[in-house]
Design a protein around this motif. Sequence first.
Motif, PDB file in Angstrom:
ATOM      1  N   ARG A  94       0.828  -1.209   0.000  1.00 35.35           N
ATOM      2  CA  ARG A  94       0.000   0.000   0.000  1.00 35.35           C
ATOM      3  C   ARG A  94       0.864   1.261   0.000  1.00 35.35           C
ATOM      4  NH1 ARG A  94      -5.556   0.584   2.188  1.00 35.35           N
ATOM      5  NH2 ARG A  94      -5.801   2.728   2.882  1.00 35.35           N
ATOM      6  N   ALA A  95       2.012   1.173   0.642  1.00 35.95           N
ATOM      7  CA  ALA A  95       2.899   2.334   0.717  1.00 35.95           C
ATOM      8  C   ALA A  95       3.400   2.757  -0.660  1.00 35.95           C
ATOM      9  CB  ALA A  95       4.075   2.021   1.634  1.00 35.95           C
ATOM     10  N   GLY A  96       3.324   1.859  -1.631  1.00 34.79           N
ATOM     11  CA  GLY A  96       3.782   2.186  -2.975  1.00 34.79           C
ATOM     12  C   GLY A  96       2.736   2.877  -3.827  1.00 34.79           C
ATOM     13  N   PHE A  97       1.579   3.123  -3.237  1.00 32.89           N
ATOM     14  CA  PHE A  97       0.492   3.771  -3.980  1.00 32.89           C
ATOM     15  C   PHE A  97       0.248   5.155  -3.390  1.00 32.89           C
ATOM     16  CE2 PHE A  97       0.094  -0.659  -4.853  1.00 32.89           C
ATOM     17  CZ  PHE A  97      -0.360  -0.724  -6.167  1.00 32.89           C
ATOM     18  N   PRO A  98       0.661   6.193  -4.098  1.00 28.96           N
ATOM     19  CA  PRO A  98       0.611   7.545  -3.519  1.00 28.96           C
ATOM     20  C   PRO A  98      -0.756   7.941  -2.986  1.00 28.96           C
ATOM     21  CG  PRO A  98       1.905   7.557  -5.528  1.00 28.96           C
ATOM     22  CD  PRO A  98       1.300   6.189  -5.425  1.00 28.96           C
ATOM     23  N   LEU A  99      -1.809   7.602  -3.707  1.00 30.21           N
ATOM     24  CA  LEU A  99      -3.132   8.022  -3.233  1.00 30.21           C
ATOM     25  C   LEU A  99      -3.493   7.323  -1.927  1.00 30.21           C
ATOM     26  CD1 LEU A  99      -6.301   8.798  -5.169  1.00 30.21           C
ATOM     27  CD2 LEU A  99      -6.456   7.168  -3.283  1.00 30.21           C
ATOM     28  N   ILE A 141      -2.970   3.758  -8.965  1.00 26.67           N
ATOM     29  CA  ILE A 141      -1.735   3.741  -9.759  1.00 26.67           C
ATOM     30  C   ILE A 141      -0.536   3.588  -8.827  1.00 26.67           C
ATOM     31  CG2 ILE A 141      -1.532   6.276  -9.785  1.00 26.67           C
ATOM     32  CD1 ILE A 141      -0.409   5.998 -12.653  1.00 26.67           C
ATOM     33  N   HIS A 142       0.368   2.694  -9.220  1.00 22.19           N
ATOM     34  CA  HIS A 142       1.579   2.480  -8.414  1.00 22.19           C
ATOM     35  C   HIS A 142       2.603   3.573  -8.703  1.00 22.19           C
ATOM     36  CE1 HIS A 142       5.346   0.550  -7.026  1.00 22.19           C
ATOM     37  NE2 HIS A 142       4.535   0.105  -6.084  1.00 22.19           N
ATOM     38  N   LYS A 161      -6.544  -0.710 -14.901  1.00 22.56           N
ATOM     39  CA  LYS A 161      -7.013  -1.795 -14.045  1.00 22.56           C
ATOM     40  C   LYS A 161      -5.850  -2.623 -13.493  1.00 22.56           C
ATOM     41  CE  LYS A 161     -11.823  -2.465 -15.073  1.00 22.56           C
ATOM     42  NZ  LYS A 161     -12.159  -1.265 -15.774  1.00 22.56           N
ATOM     43  N   CYS A 162      -4.632  -2.348 -13.920  1.00 21.22           N
ATOM     44  CA  CYS A 162      -3.488  -3.103 -13.395  1.00 21.22           C
ATOM     45  C   CYS A 162      -2.418  -2.132 -12.911  1.00 21.22           C
ATOM     46  CB  CYS A 162      -2.970  -4.119 -14.401  1.00 21.22           C
ATOM     47  SG  CYS A 162      -2.628  -3.470 -16.038  1.00 21.22           S
ATOM     48  N   PHE A 163      -2.877  -1.118 -12.155  1.00 16.48           N
ATOM     49  CA  PHE A 163      -1.980  -0.229 -11.403  1.00 16.48           C
ATOM     50  C   PHE A 163      -1.180   0.710 -12.299  1.00 16.48           C
ATOM     51  CE2 PHE A 163      -2.187  -4.548  -9.470  1.00 16.48           C
ATOM     52  CZ  PHE A 163      -3.163  -4.262  -8.530  1.00 16.48           C
ATOM     53  N   GLY A 164      -1.598   0.837 -13.543  1.00 17.47           N
ATOM     54  CA  GLY A 164      -0.946   1.743 -14.476  1.00 17.47           C
ATOM     55  C   GLY A 164      -1.801   2.975 -14.701  1.00 17.47           C
ATOM     56  N   PRO A 165      -1.368   3.817 -15.629  1.00 14.75           N
ATOM     57  CA  PRO A 165      -2.136   5.044 -15.911  1.00 14.75           C
ATOM     58  C   PRO A 165      -3.408   4.749 -16.697  1.00 14.75           C
ATOM     59  CG  PRO A 165      -0.043   4.980 -17.140  1.00 14.75           C
ATOM     60  CD  PRO A 165      -0.168   3.681 -16.424  1.00 14.75           C
ATOM     61  N   GLY A 166      -4.300   5.722 -16.710  1.00 15.19           N
ATOM     62  CA  GLY A 166      -5.455   5.633 -17.582  1.00 15.19           C
ATOM     63  C   GLY A 166      -5.072   6.017 -19.003  1.00 15.19           C
ATOM     64  N   GLY A 167      -5.984   5.782 -19.937  1.00 23.49           N
ATOM     65  CA  GLY A 167      -5.753   6.209 -21.312  1.00 23.49           C
ATOM     66  C   GLY A 167      -4.888   5.291 -22.132  1.00 23.49           C
ATOM     67  N   VAL A 168      -4.607   4.116 -21.614  1.00 17.57           N
ATOM     68  CA  VAL A 168      -3.815   3.154 -22.375  1.00 17.57           C
ATOM     69  C   VAL A 168      -4.383   1.752 -22.138  1.00 17.57           C
ATOM     70  CG1 VAL A 168      -2.094   2.794 -20.545  1.00 17.57           C
ATOM     71  CG2 VAL A 168      -1.477   2.336 -22.938  1.00 17.57           C
ATOM     72  N   GLY A 169      -4.368   0.981 -23.196  1.00 12.10           N
ATOM     73  CA  GLY A 169      -4.793  -0.412 -23.100  1.00 12.10           C
ATOM     74  C   GLY A 169      -4.015  -1.213 -24.118  1.00 12.10           C
ATOM     75  N   VAL A 170      -4.286  -2.488 -24.136  1.00 14.50           N
ATOM     76  CA  VAL A 170      -3.516  -3.375 -25.012  1.00 14.50           C
ATOM     77  C   VAL A 170      -4.466  -4.341 -25.709  1.00 14.50           C
ATOM     78  CG1 VAL A 170      -1.892  -5.330 -25.009  1.00 14.50           C
ATOM     79  CG2 VAL A 170      -1.362  -3.258 -23.710  1.00 14.50           C
ATOM     80  N   LEU A 171      -4.217  -4.518 -26.984  1.00 11.68           N
ATOM     81  CA  LEU A 171      -4.760  -5.682 -27.674  1.00 11.68           C
ATOM     82  C   LEU A 171      -3.581  -6.561 -28.032  1.00 11.68           C
ATOM     83  CD1 LEU A 171      -6.999  -7.341 -29.075  1.00 11.68           C
ATOM     84  CD2 LEU A 171      -6.403  -6.116 -31.172  1.00 11.68           C
ATOM     85  N   TRP A 172      -3.579  -7.779 -27.525  1.00 10.10           N
ATOM     86  CA  TRP A 172      -2.617  -8.766 -27.992  1.00 10.10           C
ATOM     87  C   TRP A 172      -3.339  -9.671 -28.984  1.00 10.10           C
ATOM     88  CZ3 TRP A 172      -3.277 -14.034 -27.847  1.00 10.10           C
ATOM     89  CH2 TRP A 172      -2.206 -14.794 -28.340  1.00 10.10           C
ATOM     90  N   GLY A 173      -2.656 -10.005 -30.057  1.00  9.85           N
ATOM     91  CA  GLY A 173      -3.203 -10.968 -31.004  1.00  9.85           C
ATOM     92  C   GLY A 173      -2.086 -11.839 -31.544  1.00  9.85           C
TER      93      GLY A 173
END
Lengths: 403, 145
Positions: free
Chosen positions: A8-13, A31-32, A221-233
């Motif tokens: 938890r200490a690694g999450f500023p908010l 966000i971490h 949804k995985c502790f990263g910033p908003g506005g980015v996502g991934v499609l893997w194919g």
Amino acid sequence: MSEASVLRAGFPLLAANPGLHYLDSAATAQIHRAALDAVVCHETLSRANVLRGSHRLAEAADQAFDAARRRVARFLNANSAEEVIFTSGATAALNLVAHAFGATLRPGDRVLISQAEHHSNFVPWQMLRDRAGIELDLLPVTASGELDPAALPRLLSARTRLVAVTQCSNVTGAWTDVAAIVAAARRVGAKVLLDGAQAVQHGPQDVRALGIDFYAFSGHKCFGPGGVGVLWGKAEVLAALPPFLGGGGMIDEVAPQRSTWAELPRRFEAGTPPIAQAVGLASALDWMMALDWTDIHARETRLGAQAIEGLLRIPGVRLLGPAGTAARAPIISFDIAGLHPHDVCQVLDHHQLALRGGHHCAQPLLAALGVDACARASFALYNDEADVAALIDGVAAAVRTLA
Amino acid sequence: MSDGLELYQDAIKRLANAAYGASQLASADGEAKLNNPLCGDRVVMQVALSNGHITAIAHQTKGCLLCKAAASLLGARGAGLDAAAIDAATDALEALLHGQAAAPADWPELAMFRPAHAYPSRHKCALLPFHALQAAMRSRIGDTR
């Protein structure tokens, strides 16, 4: 200090709000610091557009963006970084497949989704059905909201081209039996897409072991910033698809009469991509990969079990989703007889509890479960027993306040 | 109340639970169904009219306590009102939710919704029945605003 406290200490908010019980990670995880610092560092020291710039900042941005792609590929155990496409989020990734893969379908072809899907893996396929004349089939859920594998044989046919389902329900937390889905889809020659939006915050993924063709998730949804996502194919699957969005970056050559397309992955990344966000996401994923997920899963499961047990002791509470914790992520949705989840969550907010109430963008699933809306407590790696205790006390207080 | 739960005072709970007008008209002159797409709440509002004034009002409301209380208030107060009066009441509620201190003299009950002004995500909860009633009135009189 407990392990959760250390994390938890690694999450500023969360560090700045020690009294907050954040139980809304299924909507957005915090966000971490590693991700936040990476975004700030990139924007401060390496901000430039990617592709074709020859000045040193452009070179630095190119290198950071390419490295981010390799780091995401590592998190997914992908065969190559070229299989990783950056999008604005999971919704954009799913729409990309609905358009690009959808363009290869013909009237009469079929796509199978499930009744448990988030609207982001529901609506794009309805839209494709309406514009392309395909048939959309719906895998039902059981009374506990799990995908019903018994219905697969009658719903799959030689015309089924794609099975697109959630890996983990954002309402019930129910894990999908991916192996059963993949095996059934392969028997009819269909591709498989997994919506991994809810799975990624619970650990690194292995798209090769899953045996699927597409995987979509969001950074927030995985502790990263908003506005980015991934499609893997899978490379060979992506390579056979036409582009979705047109613009800069996705072309090989543009002539007055026609254009040709770039190779993977650029073909699917028209315009300036979310560069700093991708760098931040990669840092979040690197951080996740260094964690002991056996311990984290054990704690998340324990918290889920404690929450279920405590909530069910409160008169009027009905749990949605699988009984117990064996088949679910720590996402606990519940209904309280006679009370609306908006009111419940409003009262909980006054007890420093952040929960979400509503239909959770899964109206077809809620209809199947017999409710219009529900409250949802979702646990992540930074939650602990104090959060569970506050939840139980808060829900009991909400019942007293609202009755 | 000091704990911020003034939203859930007894008056608003009583009004919501009373569910005035929670029924269905056998024959309606105006009807509208409005959803709150953010949460799935839904209000169906029906009116019977005579010379532009409501002679009977009924609603079917699926929603939170604020939404139900607002629908109940309209069920109790709607009869006899015309479209202009409904618009004025809606404007008054919106003003309260945006921070205006006092409810108008002819709608003192609206004051119970004022604590929601601190929670913008809940404004639509209280307004949905009012907007549904406005739409139901317009469905009758042909105003397509």
